[in-house]
Scaffold this motif. Structure first.
Motif, PDB file in Angstrom:
ATOM      1  N   GLU A  76     173.971  37.545 105.777  1.00 57.63           N
ATOM      2  CA  GLU A  76     174.205  36.120 105.557  1.00 57.63           C
ATOM      3  C   GLU A  76     175.002  35.533 106.724  1.00 57.63           C
ATOM      4  OE1 GLU A  76     174.425  36.660 100.695  1.00 57.63           O
ATOM      5  OE2 GLU A  76     176.216  36.043 101.814  1.00 57.63           O
ATOM      6  N   PRO A  77     174.846  34.236 106.993  1.00 57.06           N
ATOM      7  CA  PRO A  77     175.513  33.633 108.160  1.00 57.06           C
ATOM      8  C   PRO A  77     176.965  33.270 107.884  1.00 57.06           C
ATOM      9  CG  PRO A  77     174.209  31.975 107.043  1.00 57.06           C
ATOM     10  CD  PRO A  77     173.967  33.266 106.299  1.00 57.06           C
ATOM     11  N   ALA A  78     177.811  33.445 108.899  1.00 58.07           N
ATOM     12  CA  ALA A  78     179.211  33.037 108.802  1.00 58.07           C
ATOM     13  C   ALA A  78     179.621  32.263 110.049  1.00 58.07           C
ATOM     14  CB  ALA A  78     180.116  34.245 108.603  1.00 58.07           C
ATOM     15  N   THR A  79     179.365  32.805 111.219  1.00 59.40           N
ATOM     16  CA  THR A  79     179.771  32.173 112.469  1.00 59.40           C
ATOM     17  C   THR A  79     178.679  31.226 112.973  1.00 59.40           C
ATOM     18  OG1 THR A  79     178.777  33.868 113.875  1.00 59.40           O
ATOM     19  CG2 THR A  79     181.007  34.287 113.045  1.00 59.40           C
ATOM     20  N   ILE A  80     179.019  30.471 114.011  1.00 57.54           N
ATOM     21  CA  ILE A  80     178.031  29.581 114.622  1.00 57.54           C
ATOM     22  C   ILE A  80     176.829  30.383 115.108  1.00 57.54           C
ATOM     23  CG2 ILE A  80     177.593  27.970 116.516  1.00 57.54           C
ATOM     24  CD1 ILE A  80     180.503  27.175 116.424  1.00 57.54           C
ATOM     25  N   GLN A 305     180.865  35.367 121.898  1.00 53.84           N
ATOM     26  CA  GLN A 305     181.743  34.307 121.407  1.00 53.84           C
ATOM     27  C   GLN A 305     181.061  33.596 120.244  1.00 53.84           C
ATOM     28  OE1 GLN A 305     182.672  32.045 125.073  1.00 53.84           O
ATOM     29  NE2 GLN A 305     184.787  32.608 124.683  1.00 53.84           N
ATOM     30  N   PRO A 306     181.056  34.212 119.082  1.00 58.00           N
ATOM     31  CA  PRO A 306     180.300  33.653 117.956  1.00 58.00           C
ATOM     32  C   PRO A 306     180.820  32.323 117.457  1.00 58.00           C
ATOM     33  CG  PRO A 306     181.671  35.485 117.223  1.00 58.00           C
ATOM     34  CD  PRO A 306     181.729  35.463 118.725  1.00 58.00           C
ATOM     35  N   MET A 307     182.088  32.023 117.725  1.00 58.34           N
ATOM     36  CA  MET A 307     182.624  30.718 117.345  1.00 58.34           C
ATOM     37  C   MET A 307     182.833  29.840 118.562  1.00 58.34           C
ATOM     38  SD  MET A 307     182.530  30.843 114.158  1.00 58.34           S
ATOM     39  CE  MET A 307     183.244  29.271 113.764  1.00 58.34           C
ATOM     40  N   ALA A 308     182.135  30.174 119.656  1.00 56.76           N
ATOM     41  CA  ALA A 308     182.172  29.368 120.880  1.00 56.76           C
ATOM     42  C   ALA A 308     183.598  29.115 121.348  1.00 56.76           C
ATOM     43  CB  ALA A 308     181.437  28.042 120.673  1.00 56.76           C
TER      44      ALA A 308
END
Length: 327
Positions: A76-80, A305-308
């Motif tokens: 399931e998705p969590a980060t950008i 950098q999953p949250m940029a």
């Protein structure tokens, strides 16, 4: 009998120094008790609270990290980065996104303004009953003229509806809750196809009516993976329009078995509950994004950098939010 004892100068000096030290000690003791000690206690309390808060913050941040890892382990998705990877057409599936974007853009381009089409029902006004040919102020001819002038939007919707596959309207996940809701544009296209359905009913043209309802149902299916509750509400509204059109069609026209089967298949293909789950998954990811603070500049999410580049703030609140959304 009292004897006078002479005090030597050295002894007198020692006594004077002792008196001065005693005086100074008394003053510093007073200052220490009345000022320094309370200040030290307050400072110690502040430091203690800060350390406790910092430790609690670190603990919450660690628990958020574990929860995000658990969410990701479920696929399931969590980060950008997760959201972008999740909100795409699966490999090996025909991508109909471009067709639907073209249909939505064509419908958006329709200009009504102060034209003769200001009284077109369904698309502009709610006076659907005026579409009846025997109505004293019938707008049936006006509706047909509107559909003829805007046939490009109609044909674009029909072309997208005929194409089998999946659609993913683009979402700028890095914008968080400020991301524009693309499905709002679908309302206008649904109204146009609904108008076409009712005009076909009035003109006793069952095939055109069925085709139009199928396009509205296909539009509802095309936005079934949009990632917010607002998207879901728009989809439910479009489904409501389509089901209302189906009811009118069944009550007014005789349909063949093939046409009835087509309508049945279109309605049965709707999965409202699955869309609710999808919308909540997207909402959780977008909400998690909002607990991060970003520096100015473009935010391009990558696996590294999953949250940029965002920094998690208020981890305790974030932990509570994730737990609430899990429920």
């Amino acid at each position: 009998m009292i004897t006078n004892v002479d005090v030597t100068p050295a002894a007198a000096d020692r006594q004077a120094r002792a008196a001065r030290w005693a005086s100074r000690f008394g003053w510093w003791f007073y200052v220490t008790v009345m000022v320094v000690a309370p200040f030290a206690l307050v400072l110690a309390g502040v430091v203690g609270v800060f350390v406790w808060w910092k430790l609690a913050d670190l603990k919450a941040a660690h628990e958020v990290k574990l929860e995000v890892a658990r969410i990701q382990a479920l696929g399931e998705p969590a980060t950008i980065y997760d959201l972008y990877a999740w909100h795409r057409v699966p490999d090996g599936t025909n991508d109909t996104t471009a067709l639907w974007l073209s249909a939505l853009a064509t419908a958006d381009a329709i200009q009504i303004g102060n034209t003769k089409f200001m009284d077109v029902p369904i698309v502009v006004t709610s006076k659907r009953d005026t579409l009846a040919a025997d109505h004293p102020q019938s707008t049936l001819d006006l509706a047909e003229d509107f559909l003829k002038v805007n046939d490009r939007a109609v044909q674009a919707a029909l072309a997208a509806a005929r194409e089998q596959g999946k659609c993913r309207l683009p979402v700028a996940f890095e914008a968080g809750v400020a991301a524009l809701c693309s499905t709002q544009r679908a309302r206008g296209l649904a109204r146009i196809m609904s108008l076409r359905t009712h005009v076909a009913i009035e003109r006793d043209n069952p095939e055109t009516a069925v085709e139009s309802v199928e396009a509205t149902l296909a539009l509802a299916r095309a936005i079934d993976h949009q990632p917010t509750i607002v998207d879901l509400l728009v989809r439910i509204a479009i489904i409501g329009v389509a089901l209302g059109d189906v009811e009118s069609l069944l009550n007014r026209l005789e349909l063949s078995d093939v046409q009835l089967a087509r309508l049945q298949a279109g309605v049965q293909a709707l999965e409202i509950q699955d869309s609710l789950t999808t919308a909540l998954l997207g909402e959780r990811g977008i909400g998690y994004h909002e607990f991060h603070q970003f520096s100015p500049g473009p935010r391009i999410a990558t696996a590294a950098q999953p949250m940029a580049g965002g920094k998690l703030t208020r981890p305790a609140d974030c932990r509570f939010y994730l737990a609430l959304m899990q429920e």
